[in-house]
Design a protein around this motif. Structure first.
Motif, PDB file in Angstrom:
ATOM      1  N   ILE A 138       5.071  17.468  -3.763  1.00  0.00           N
ATOM      2  CA  ILE A 138       3.488  17.239  -3.801  1.00  0.00           C
ATOM      3  C   ILE A 138       3.265  15.792  -4.309  1.00  0.00           C
ATOM      4  O   ILE A 138       2.206  15.290  -3.793  1.00  0.00           O
ATOM      5  CB  ILE A 138       2.844  18.366  -5.040  1.00  0.00           C
ATOM      6  CG1 ILE A 138       1.500  18.373  -4.540  1.00  0.00           C
ATOM      7  CG2 ILE A 138       3.369  18.006  -6.116  1.00  0.00           C
ATOM      8  CD1 ILE A 138       1.023  18.990  -3.343  1.00  0.00           C
ATOM      9  N   LYS A 139       4.255  15.363  -4.949  1.00  0.00           N
ATOM     10  CA  LYS A 139       3.978  13.776  -5.255  1.00  0.00           C
ATOM     11  C   LYS A 139       3.733  12.726  -4.052  1.00  0.00           C
ATOM     12  O   LYS A 139       3.000  12.034  -3.776  1.00  0.00           O
ATOM     13  CB  LYS A 139       5.135  13.383  -6.266  1.00  0.00           C
ATOM     14  CG  LYS A 139       4.741  11.979  -6.752  1.00  0.00           C
ATOM     15  CD  LYS A 139       5.810  11.486  -7.788  1.00  0.00           C
ATOM     16  CE  LYS A 139       5.653  10.117  -8.297  1.00  0.00           C
ATOM     17  NZ  LYS A 139       6.533   9.735  -9.294  1.00  0.00           N
ATOM     18  N   LYS A 140       4.801  13.032  -3.301  1.00  0.00           N
ATOM     19  CA  LYS A 140       4.993  12.340  -1.722  1.00  0.00           C
ATOM     20  C   LYS A 140       3.388  12.527  -1.047  1.00  0.00           C
ATOM     21  O   LYS A 140       3.059  11.799  -0.556  1.00  0.00           O
ATOM     22  CB  LYS A 140       5.900  12.795  -0.996  1.00  0.00           C
ATOM     23  CG  LYS A 140       7.150  12.371  -1.406  1.00  0.00           C
ATOM     24  CD  LYS A 140       8.325  12.633  -0.437  1.00  0.00           C
ATOM     25  CE  LYS A 140       9.858  12.425  -0.934  1.00  0.00           C
ATOM     26  NZ  LYS A 140      10.812  12.903  -0.030  1.00  0.00           N
ATOM     27  N   ILE A 141       3.282  13.816  -0.917  1.00  0.00           N
ATOM     28  CA  ILE A 141       1.999  14.252  -0.052  1.00  0.00           C
ATOM     29  C   ILE A 141       0.824  13.587  -0.647  1.00  0.00           C
ATOM     30  O   ILE A 141      -0.016  13.126   0.083  1.00  0.00           O
ATOM     31  CB  ILE A 141       2.051  15.836  -0.211  1.00  0.00           C
ATOM     32  CG1 ILE A 141       2.922  16.453   0.748  1.00  0.00           C
ATOM     33  CG2 ILE A 141       0.347  16.132   0.647  1.00  0.00           C
ATOM     34  CD1 ILE A 141       3.236  17.943   0.406  1.00  0.00           C
ATOM     35  N   ILE A 142       0.707  13.794  -2.083  1.00  0.00           N
ATOM     36  CA  ILE A 142      -0.584  12.844  -2.681  1.00  0.00           C
ATOM     37  C   ILE A 142      -0.504  11.502  -2.415  1.00  0.00           C
ATOM     38  O   ILE A 142      -1.567  10.736  -2.084  1.00  0.00           O
ATOM     39  CB  ILE A 142      -0.776  13.341  -4.040  1.00  0.00           C
ATOM     40  CG1 ILE A 142      -1.127  14.814  -4.180  1.00  0.00           C
ATOM     41  CG2 ILE A 142      -1.739  12.565  -4.965  1.00  0.00           C
ATOM     42  CD1 ILE A 142      -0.943  15.387  -5.523  1.00  0.00           C
ATOM     43  N   LEU A 143       0.593  10.996  -2.709  1.00  0.00           N
ATOM     44  CA  LEU A 143       0.517   9.351  -2.393  1.00  0.00           C
ATOM     45  C   LEU A 143       0.419   8.892  -1.027  1.00  0.00           C
ATOM     46  O   LEU A 143      -0.292   7.890  -0.687  1.00  0.00           O
ATOM     47  CB  LEU A 143       2.235   9.033  -3.049  1.00  0.00           C
ATOM     48  CG  LEU A 143       2.430   9.014  -4.501  1.00  0.00           C
ATOM     49  CD1 LEU A 143       3.787   8.585  -4.668  1.00  0.00           C
ATOM     50  CD2 LEU A 143       1.340   8.102  -5.300  1.00  0.00           C
ATOM     51  N   GLU A 144       0.842   9.621  -0.069  1.00  0.00           N
ATOM     52  CA  GLU A 144       0.516   9.457   1.497  1.00  0.00           C
ATOM     53  C   GLU A 144      -0.915   9.528   1.633  1.00  0.00           C
ATOM     54  O   GLU A 144      -1.408   8.941   2.428  1.00  0.00           O
ATOM     55  CB  GLU A 144       1.664  10.191   2.446  1.00  0.00           C
ATOM     56  CG  GLU A 144       2.961   9.858   2.237  1.00  0.00           C
ATOM     57  CD  GLU A 144       3.217   8.740   2.808  1.00  0.00           C
ATOM     58  OE1 GLU A 144       2.540   7.967   3.417  1.00  0.00           O
ATOM     59  OE2 GLU A 144       4.318   8.056   2.219  1.00  0.00           O
ATOM     60  N   ASP A 145      -1.385  10.735   1.080  1.00  0.00           N
ATOM     61  CA  ASP A 145      -2.847  11.026   1.394  1.00  0.00           C
ATOM     62  C   ASP A 145      -3.871   9.796   0.745  1.00  0.00           C
ATOM     63  O   ASP A 145      -4.513   9.445   1.351  1.00  0.00           O
ATOM     64  CB  ASP A 145      -3.541  12.256   0.655  1.00  0.00           C
ATOM     65  CG  ASP A 145      -2.865  13.535   1.714  1.00  0.00           C
ATOM     66  OD1 ASP A 145      -2.359  13.096   2.712  1.00  0.00           O
ATOM     67  OD2 ASP A 145      -3.017  14.597   1.143  1.00  0.00           O
ATOM     68  N   LEU A 146      -3.414   9.492  -0.437  1.00  0.00           N
ATOM     69  CA  LEU A 146      -4.186   7.991  -1.159  1.00  0.00           C
ATOM     70  C   LEU A 146      -3.832   6.845  -0.114  1.00  0.00           C
ATOM     71  O   LEU A 146      -4.819   6.247  -0.027  1.00  0.00           O
ATOM     72  CB  LEU A 146      -3.472   7.872  -2.509  1.00  0.00           C
ATOM     73  CG  LEU A 146      -3.982   8.877  -3.478  1.00  0.00           C
ATOM     74  CD1 LEU A 146      -3.337   9.000  -4.789  1.00  0.00           C
ATOM     75  CD2 LEU A 146      -5.550   8.834  -3.900  1.00  0.00           C
ATOM     76  N   LYS A 147      -2.552   6.866   0.406  1.00  0.00           N
ATOM     77  CA  LYS A 147      -2.641   5.675   1.154  1.00  0.00           C
ATOM     78  C   LYS A 147      -3.340   5.731   2.406  1.00  0.00           C
ATOM     79  O   LYS A 147      -3.990   4.759   2.821  1.00  0.00           O
ATOM     80  CB  LYS A 147      -1.091   5.537   1.699  1.00  0.00           C
ATOM     81  CG  LYS A 147      -0.027   4.580   0.757  1.00  0.00           C
ATOM     82  CD  LYS A 147       1.040   4.519   1.303  1.00  0.00           C
ATOM     83  CE  LYS A 147       2.186   4.837   0.329  1.00  0.00           C
ATOM     84  NZ  LYS A 147       3.783   5.043   0.871  1.00  0.00           N
ATOM     85  N   ASP A 148      -3.411   7.117   3.003  1.00  0.00           N
ATOM     86  CA  ASP A 148      -4.094   7.010   4.258  1.00  0.00           C
ATOM     87  C   ASP A 148      -5.651   7.168   3.851  1.00  0.00           C
ATOM     88  O   ASP A 148      -6.369   6.296   4.654  1.00  0.00           O
ATOM     89  CB  ASP A 148      -3.859   8.443   4.721  1.00  0.00           C
ATOM     90  CG  ASP A 148      -4.312   8.847   6.162  1.00  0.00           C
ATOM     91  OD1 ASP A 148      -4.448   7.817   6.990  1.00  0.00           O
ATOM     92  OD2 ASP A 148      -4.781  10.060   6.200  1.00  0.00           O
ATOM     93  N   ALA A 149      -6.012   7.276   2.927  1.00  0.00           N
ATOM     94  CA  ALA A 149      -7.415   7.347   2.461  1.00  0.00           C
ATOM     95  C   ALA A 149      -7.728   5.834   2.342  1.00  0.00           C
ATOM     96  O   ALA A 149      -8.905   5.390   2.521  1.00  0.00           O
ATOM     97  CB  ALA A 149      -7.857   8.117   1.290  1.00  0.00           C
ATOM     98  N   LYS A 150      -6.891   4.929   1.599  1.00  0.00           N
ATOM     99  CA  LYS A 150      -7.177   3.606   1.411  1.00  0.00           C
ATOM    100  C   LYS A 150      -7.133   2.784   2.490  1.00  0.00           C
ATOM    101  O   LYS A 150      -7.926   1.821   2.877  1.00  0.00           O
ATOM    102  CB  LYS A 150      -5.979   3.104   0.325  1.00  0.00           C
ATOM    103  CG  LYS A 150      -6.014   1.581   0.042  1.00  0.00           C
ATOM    104  CD  LYS A 150      -4.679   1.037  -0.969  1.00  0.00           C
ATOM    105  CE  LYS A 150      -5.341  -0.227  -1.295  1.00  0.00           C
ATOM    106  NZ  LYS A 150      -4.141  -0.657  -2.090  1.00  0.00           N
ATOM    107  N   SER A 151      -6.171   3.227   3.657  1.00  0.00           N
ATOM    108  CA  SER A 151      -6.409   2.492   4.699  1.00  0.00           C
ATOM    109  C   SER A 151      -7.737   2.687   5.737  1.00  0.00           C
ATOM    110  O   SER A 151      -7.933   1.913   6.457  1.00  0.00           O
ATOM    111  CB  SER A 151      -5.073   2.928   5.858  1.00  0.00           C
ATOM    112  OG  SER A 151      -5.372   4.178   6.189  1.00  0.00           O
ATOM    113  N   HIS A 152      -8.689   3.626   5.082  1.00  0.00           N
ATOM    114  CA  HIS A 152      -9.707   3.782   5.915  1.00  0.00           C
ATOM    115  C   HIS A 152     -10.890   3.214   5.112  1.00  0.00           C
ATOM    116  O   HIS A 152     -11.861   3.511   5.723  1.00  0.00           O
ATOM    117  CB  HIS A 152     -10.047   5.383   5.895  1.00  0.00           C
ATOM    118  CG  HIS A 152      -9.076   6.107   6.996  1.00  0.00           C
ATOM    119  ND1 HIS A 152      -7.951   6.458   6.861  1.00  0.00           N
ATOM    120  CD2 HIS A 152      -9.460   6.504   8.257  1.00  0.00           C
ATOM    121  CE1 HIS A 152      -7.359   6.766   7.956  1.00  0.00           C
ATOM    122  NE2 HIS A 152      -8.544   7.044   8.903  1.00  0.00           N
ATOM    123  N   CYS A 153     -10.473   2.819   4.261  1.00  0.00           N
ATOM    124  CA  CYS A 153     -11.767   2.094   3.260  1.00  0.00           C
ATOM    125  C   CYS A 153     -12.011   0.781   3.811  1.00  0.00           C
ATOM    126  O   CYS A 153     -11.046  -0.124   3.994  1.00  0.00           O
ATOM    127  CB  CYS A 153     -11.462   2.142   1.763  1.00  0.00           C
ATOM    128  SG  CYS A 153     -11.542   4.176   1.256  1.00  0.00           S
TER     129      CYS A 153
END
Length: 169
Positions: free
Chosen positions: A154-169
């Protein structure tokens, strides 16, 4: 979880958004040719159908998607009631992880199997949430406890989702 997985997750979100868009657009076009009394029922069915689609994808993608669904479930001012009722399930009714995964996580984190740590370990969780699930257990000394087990990866999933969200900002 590498870039391939990130793109698969993005593709699933984009595909679902496109399906929902087409569903609503088709209904909007169809609405011109039907009576208003039937129109309301069709919109209600479309909301229910699309709310289930969103719920299922959020459960599949886990992590921040579940957190987003939990937040959206509290926004009756923004979403139709079908979405609210479906997304409210994300508050406390997520599907539990398999017992084998839970036991593997415990052994990996604590260095001992559940049989070595507990006299009894209830395989049915008390609750399952976006990042963990909770089980009743009895320690070797007889003490009753509740064990919160973080979902594997879950830690990897959340970190990847945060990176993904950051790349869209």
């Amino acid at each position: 979880m590498g870039w391939g997985n990130i793109y698969r997750r993005r593709a699933k979100v984009f595909t679902l958004a496109l399906i929902i868009y087409i569903d609503y657009k088709a209904l909007q076009k169809r609405e011109k040719f039907i009576k208003k009394s039937k129109s309301e029922a069709l919109w209600k069915k479309a909301h229910e159908r699309n709310a289930k689609r969103v719920f299922n994808l959020m459960v599949e993608l886990e992590g921040l998607w579940v957190k987003l669904g939990q937040y959206l479930s509290s926004r009756a001012d923004v979403l139709p009631s079908a979405f609210i009722s479906n997304l409210k399930q994300l508050q406390d009714s997520l599907p539990p992880r398999p017992l084998e995964e839970v036991c593997h996580t415990i052994e990996k984190e604590l260095g001992k199997s559940t049989k070595e740590l507990f006299l009894d370990f209830d395989e049915n969780p008390l609750a399952t949430a976006s990042i963990a699930q909770v089980h009743r257990a009895t320690l070797i000394d007889g003490q009753k406890v509740v064990v919160k087990v973080q979902h594997e990866d879950i830690k990897k999933i959340i970190l990847e989702d945060l990176k993904d969200a950051k790349s869209h900002c």
